[in-house]
Design an enzyme around this catalytic site. Structure first.
Site, PDB file in Angstrom:
ATOM      1  CB  CYS A  46      11.205 137.290 -19.847  1.00  0.00           C
ATOM      2  SG  CYS A  46      10.629 137.598 -21.523  1.00  0.00           S
TER       3      CYS A  46
HETATM    4  C1  BEZ Z   1      13.400 140.460 -22.819  1.00  0.00           C
HETATM    5  O1  BEZ Z   1      12.717 139.755 -22.102  1.00  0.00           O
HETATM    6  O2  BEZ Z   1      14.224 141.227 -22.359  1.00  0.00           O
HETATM    7  C2  BEZ Z   1      13.214 140.469 -24.300  1.00  0.00           C
HETATM    8  C3  BEZ Z   1      12.737 139.334 -24.943  1.00  0.00           C
HETATM    9  C4  BEZ Z   1      12.584 139.352 -26.322  1.00  0.00           C
HETATM   10  C5  BEZ Z   1      12.871 140.507 -27.023  1.00  0.00           C
HETATM   11  C6  BEZ Z   1      13.310 141.646 -26.365  1.00  0.00           C
HETATM   12  C7  BEZ Z   1      13.477 141.620 -24.998  1.00  0.00           C
END
Ligand code: BEZ
Length: 216
Positions: A46
């Site tokens: 994210c």
């Molecule tokens: C991420 O943004 O890295 C992420 C968020 C939730 C689950 C897996 C990865």
């Protein structure tokens, strides 16, 4: 994808964001919007995605398109996280609002749920000025999106809309490349609509359905 999908009106929810509280239709009014969801703040994928949106913001501005993020934490957490995102992108500023959804109440109403995980996804809706969904991507939380593809898909929608959906964009199309004439347009209509002319592909079926033309 259960819930709202292409052609549906996004519910006019009142949302709390990093730019204050507003109703979604007020934000969507008079322009196209890219609405994109994230499972949570301070997560690695994210952080790269929100940073990329900040870096690409000028491309969306050029097209008169607004950005609107959503992540499943509260406004204060988003504001703290933005400092990380901006540091990670070496100074690109997050100028677009991010909706707070700490209780994960909004995300199902916007159909931004991963049905397998039954939790937040990386969904992205391109919403028209009429507050209706024109295109949706649904990625699981483990897959980061490709911002060039978001922009390319947006350019396709804008081009098709400009030409009242009488044209469509072929595989891997990019702006300045030829488009195809939509199947519902007869050759007679096409001659009037596209005085610059069009080329019909000579295919074994001789059905004359694959017609390229150049538009701007
Ligand atoms: C991420 O943004 O890295 C992420 C968020 C939730 C689950 C897996 C990865």
């Amino acid at each position: 994808m259960p819930g709202i999908t292409l052609g549906d009106t996004v519910p006019n929810l009142e949302v709390e964001t990093t730019h204050g509280t507003f109703k979604l239709h007020d934000y969507f009014a008079d322009s196209w919007t890219v609405l994109f969801s994230h499972p949570g703040d301070f997560t690695p994928v994210c952080t790269t995605e929100l940073g990329a949106m900040a870096k690409y913001a000028h491309e969306f501005d050029k097209r008169g398109v607004k950005l609107l993020g959503l992540s499943c934490d509260d406004v204060q957490s988003h504001k703290d996280w933005i400092k990380d995102i901006e540091a990670f992108t070496h100074g690109s500023k997050v100028k677009y609002p991010i909706i707070a959804d700490p209780n994960k109440e909004i995300i199902p109403q916007l159909n931004m749920i991963d049905p397998i995980e039954n939790g937040p996804s990386r969904a992205l809706h391109i919403v028209g000025p009429d507050s209706k969904i024109k295109l949706s991507f649904l990625y699981p939380s483990t897959t980061g999106r490709n911002m060039d593809e978001v922009l390319r898909a947006l350019d396709s929608l804008l081009m098709a809309s400009k030409h009242n959906n009488k044209i469509a964009t072929p595989v891997n199309w990019k702006p300045d490349e030829p488009v195809v004439i939509s199947p519902g347009v007869s050759d007679e209509e096409a001659k009037k609509m596209f005085p610059q002319g069009f080329k019909t592909a000579d295919l074994p079926s001789k059905k004359g359905y694959l017609r390229h033309t150049e538009v701007s």
